[in-house]
Each structure stands twice: as C-alpha cells, then as structure tokens.
Design an enzyme around this catalytic site. Sequence first.
Site, PDB file in Angstrom:
ATOM      1  N   ASP A  25       0.681  -7.209   9.555  1.00  0.00           N
ATOM      2  CA  ASP A  25       0.312  -8.525  10.087  1.00  0.00           C
ATOM      3  C   ASP A  25       0.627  -8.640  11.577  1.00  0.00           C
ATOM      4  O   ASP A  25       1.619  -8.092  12.050  1.00  0.00           O
ATOM      5  CB  ASP A  25       1.070  -9.608   9.300  1.00  0.00           C
ATOM      6  CG  ASP A  25       0.495 -10.993   9.560  1.00  0.00           C
ATOM      7  OD1 ASP A  25      -0.650 -11.105  10.037  1.00  0.00           O
ATOM      8  OD2 ASP A  25       1.207 -11.982   9.298  1.00  0.00           O
ATOM      9  N   GLY A  26      -0.201  -9.371  12.290  1.00  0.00           N
ATOM     10  CA  GLY A  26       0.084  -9.676  13.697  1.00  0.00           C
ATOM     11  C   GLY A  26      -0.951  -9.141  14.673  1.00  0.00           C
ATOM     12  O   GLY A  26      -0.775  -9.273  15.890  1.00  0.00           O
ATOM     13  N   HIS A  42      -7.118  -5.471  15.994  1.00  0.00           N
ATOM     14  CA  HIS A  42      -7.346  -4.633  14.805  1.00  0.00           C
ATOM     15  C   HIS A  42      -7.523  -3.168  15.209  1.00  0.00           C
ATOM     16  O   HIS A  42      -7.051  -2.270  14.511  1.00  0.00           O
ATOM     17  CB  HIS A  42      -8.571  -5.126  14.030  1.00  0.00           C
ATOM     18  CG  HIS A  42      -8.396  -6.532  13.504  1.00  0.00           C
ATOM     19  ND1 HIS A  42      -7.255  -6.946  12.842  1.00  0.00           N
ATOM     20  CD2 HIS A  42      -9.216  -7.618  13.536  1.00  0.00           C
ATOM     21  CE1 HIS A  42      -7.387  -8.223  12.499  1.00  0.00           C
ATOM     22  NE2 HIS A  42      -8.567  -8.655  12.914  1.00  0.00           N
ATOM     23  N   SER A  70      -7.697  -8.445   2.528  1.00  0.00           N
ATOM     24  CA  SER A  70      -7.428  -9.161   1.280  1.00  0.00           C
ATOM     25  C   SER A  70      -8.689  -9.861   0.772  1.00  0.00           C
ATOM     26  O   SER A  70      -9.642 -10.065   1.547  1.00  0.00           O
ATOM     27  CB  SER A  70      -6.322 -10.197   1.496  1.00  0.00           C
ATOM     28  OG  SER A  70      -6.847 -11.328   2.153  1.00  0.00           O
ATOM     29  N   GLU A  72      -9.016 -12.765   0.371  1.00  0.00           N
ATOM     30  CA  GLU A  72      -9.139 -14.033   1.118  1.00  0.00           C
ATOM     31  C   GLU A  72      -9.632 -13.822   2.556  1.00  0.00           C
ATOM     32  O   GLU A  72     -10.023 -14.772   3.221  1.00  0.00           O
ATOM     33  CB  GLU A  72      -7.789 -14.760   1.155  1.00  0.00           C
ATOM     34  CG  GLU A  72      -7.345 -15.325  -0.194  1.00  0.00           C
ATOM     35  CD  GLU A  72      -6.838 -14.271  -1.159  1.00  0.00           C
ATOM     36  OE1 GLU A  72      -6.235 -13.278  -0.712  1.00  0.00           O
ATOM     37  OE2 GLU A  72      -7.079 -14.407  -2.377  1.00  0.00           O
ATOM     38  N   TRP A  74     -12.275 -12.687   3.655  1.00  0.00           N
ATOM     39  CA  TRP A  74     -13.698 -13.012   3.855  1.00  0.00           C
ATOM     40  C   TRP A  74     -13.857 -14.382   4.502  1.00  0.00           C
ATOM     41  O   TRP A  74     -14.911 -14.704   5.041  1.00  0.00           O
ATOM     42  CB  TRP A  74     -14.455 -13.005   2.514  1.00  0.00           C
ATOM     43  CG  TRP A  74     -14.488 -11.672   1.827  1.00  0.00           C
ATOM     44  CD1 TRP A  74     -13.758 -11.325   0.727  1.00  0.00           C
ATOM     45  CD2 TRP A  74     -15.265 -10.516   2.175  1.00  0.00           C
ATOM     46  NE1 TRP A  74     -14.033 -10.019   0.371  1.00  0.00           N
ATOM     47  CE2 TRP A  74     -14.961  -9.513   1.245  1.00  0.00           C
ATOM     48  CE3 TRP A  74     -16.191 -10.236   3.189  1.00  0.00           C
ATOM     49  CZ2 TRP A  74     -15.540  -8.239   1.283  1.00  0.00           C
ATOM     50  CZ3 TRP A  74     -16.770  -8.964   3.225  1.00  0.00           C
ATOM     51  CH2 TRP A  74     -16.453  -7.990   2.287  1.00  0.00           C
ATOM     52  N   ARG A  76     -12.483 -15.416   7.111  1.00  0.00           N
ATOM     53  CA  ARG A  76     -12.376 -15.328   8.580  1.00  0.00           C
ATOM     54  C   ARG A  76     -13.755 -15.438   9.215  1.00  0.00           C
ATOM     55  O   ARG A  76     -14.770 -15.248   8.529  1.00  0.00           O
ATOM     56  CB  ARG A  76     -11.740 -13.996   8.963  1.00  0.00           C
ATOM     57  CG  ARG A  76     -10.300 -13.954   8.508  1.00  0.00           C
ATOM     58  CD  ARG A  76      -9.590 -12.701   8.962  1.00  0.00           C
ATOM     59  NE  ARG A  76      -8.196 -12.839   8.581  1.00  0.00           N
ATOM     60  CZ  ARG A  76      -7.175 -12.374   9.266  1.00  0.00           C
ATOM     61  NH1 ARG A  76      -7.370 -11.707  10.371  1.00  0.00           N
ATOM     62  NH2 ARG A  76      -5.942 -12.555   8.844  1.00  0.00           N
ATOM     63  N   LEU A 136       1.798  13.121   1.095  1.00  0.00           N
ATOM     64  CA  LEU A 136       1.834  11.656   1.039  1.00  0.00           C
ATOM     65  C   LEU A 136       0.548  11.171   0.378  1.00  0.00           C
ATOM     66  O   LEU A 136      -0.539  11.658   0.707  1.00  0.00           O
ATOM     67  CB  LEU A 136       1.919  11.089   2.463  1.00  0.00           C
ATOM     68  CG  LEU A 136       1.839   9.562   2.582  1.00  0.00           C
ATOM     69  CD1 LEU A 136       3.125   8.915   2.056  1.00  0.00           C
ATOM     70  CD2 LEU A 136       1.620   9.133   4.034  1.00  0.00           C
ATOM     71  N   SER A 194       1.403 -13.114   0.365  1.00  0.00           N
ATOM     72  CA  SER A 194      -0.044 -13.225   0.608  1.00  0.00           C
ATOM     73  C   SER A 194      -0.903 -12.507  -0.440  1.00  0.00           C
ATOM     74  O   SER A 194      -1.849 -11.797  -0.088  1.00  0.00           O
ATOM     75  CB  SER A 194      -0.382 -12.701   2.012  1.00  0.00           C
ATOM     76  OG  SER A 194       0.276 -13.454   2.991  1.00  0.00           O
ATOM     77  N   GLU A 205      12.271  -4.180  -2.794  1.00  0.00           N
ATOM     78  CA  GLU A 205      13.086  -4.727  -1.702  1.00  0.00           C
ATOM     79  C   GLU A 205      12.162  -5.116  -0.553  1.00  0.00           C
ATOM     80  O   GLU A 205      11.253  -4.350  -0.215  1.00  0.00           O
ATOM     81  CB  GLU A 205      14.085  -3.663  -1.208  1.00  0.00           C
ATOM     82  CG  GLU A 205      15.074  -3.216  -2.259  1.00  0.00           C
ATOM     83  CD  GLU A 205      16.058  -4.302  -2.658  1.00  0.00           C
ATOM     84  OE1 GLU A 205      16.441  -5.097  -1.790  1.00  0.00           O
ATOM     85  OE2 GLU A 205      16.431  -4.342  -3.852  1.00  0.00           O
TER      86      GLU A 205
END
Length: 253
Positions: A25-26, A42, A70, A72, A74, A76, A136, A194, A205
């Site tokens: 985020d940010g 982005h 997410s 949600e 969409w 934006r 990974l 969110s 955690e």
Amino acid sequence: MSGKTASRKTSRPALVPRHVAVVMDGNGRWATRRLLPRTAGHKFGADALKRLVRGCVQQGVQYLTVFAFSSENWKRPVEEVSALMELFVQALQRETPDLTAQGVSLRFLGDREPLNERMRELMVQAESTVVEPARLRLNVALNYGGRWDIVQAARAAQTAGVELTEESLGRYMCLADIPEPDLLIRTGGEHRVSNFLLWQLAYTEFYFSETLWPDFDEQTLAHAIADFARRERRFGRVSDKAAPADPAGLRVA
Ligand code: FPP
C-alpha cells in the site's frame, strides 16, 4: 540462466517466516507527493516488488503472497484500472524469465473471469513454467477478495457434497496446499486487512510499516523479519513461560 542452474543455496535461520503475505500500500500517495500521476506510483511499486522477491529469496522465505489487485479495486477511476492491468501484462511478459532464473515459481489467486484474454493467457503461461525445485513460490492475488475466496470454497464443497467443517472447507480455500502465512506485512501506514486472505490469516503475525510501497526495500523486509523473530506465537495456548494450569483449580465446585 535457467531455473535449474540457479543456485539453490539459502541461509534460513529458524525464525525466518516460511510464508510472508504483503499488502503493498502507498503507491498513490508516493506519486502524489512527487506531483506525479498515481499510475507512476504503481510503476515504481513494481520495482519494489522485485526487491521484495529478491529479499525473500536471500532470507530463505519459501512462500510469498502479494495483494496486487483486490475485488474492490475495480471501483478506482477507469484510467487507473487500465494502467494497472497494462502494468500487470508488461510485468508478466518482462519478468517471468528473470523470476524463473532466480528459482521463483509463480501462481495467481483470485477470480480470473473479468480479466482480459491476453492477461489470462500470460497467467497460465507463467504458471506452467517449471521451476523445480523452487527457491520461492510467489503467489499473486489479482482480482482477489477474502470473502470471494470463502464463498468459492463453500460452493466447491457444496458441489462435492462434503459435510462442512473447518477442515473440509479449508481444503477448498485458495492456497490450501501451502502453510498459512506466518507474517503479514502492510506498508503505507494503514492498519487494516482490506479483505485479504481473511481465512488464511487467522494466526498470522501482523507487521505495519509507515514506508510507502515504492520505497520498500530489502532492509524494510529485514526489519519486519527481525520483529517477527521476537514474537511469541501461542495459537490460542498460553505462554510456554506461564505456570501450567492446575486441573483441580479449574473444576466447577
Ligand atoms: C495500493 O496502493 C496498491 C495497489 C492497488 C496496486 C499494487 C500494484 C503494484 C505494487 C504494482 C506491481 C504489481 C505487480 C503484480 C506487477 P494505493 O494505490 O492504494 O496507494 P494509496 O493508498 O497511497 O492511494
């Protein structure tokens, strides 16, 4: 270098989380502070994701799950959504070979139905690239929502005719085949989930950082992991340091 020739050596101290989940985020605020359009945030965020992947490989994290878009998101502005989709396509085309070379395997979670065909093809292609053994496993949540995940699992369980229990439903959730996240990192100073991995985060955690996502680097990851290493995870039990319960004292008179 192919995935097979990539070095498999990792130093993995006991207290490194096996599975890290990240809410990146940010981006928007980072760009706005620099008088840039949000979409520039982005783009720089994609570079930060590369640093996160490198850091996880170096630290010996085995699974990484990131929230890229997410259910949600969409809502934006349409220009931002289009720019994000274009960024995902470009990143998939450009980065998959390098990820493979680092020994990173890719997988996506979320509802693919509304995504365009090109994107869906690239996702399938990236997922079918064999990286064995992977250093990974990177899971990218794209058009994902934790509530959607629970509903799709419930529907699948219902179709299979299984009796609903925590265990049986859990088998249909996304990422059911890997350990649940040990550590959730959220950047950008907000303290909320969110709608990310609602089911899977039950005993995770949380680590919140004020760092805006495009500024995230290997050092921020190292701080989060060092903080995690100091936590005592009890999973509903009491501390190992606490005196054992006296069963006689618990009896109802
Ligand atoms: C949240 O920041 C970030 C997103 C919704 C997009 C995440 C995407 C990336 C990090 C790009 C790279 C990803 C891939 C998979 C290539 P925000 O826009 O909500 O920031 P704000 O809270 O400051 O507005």
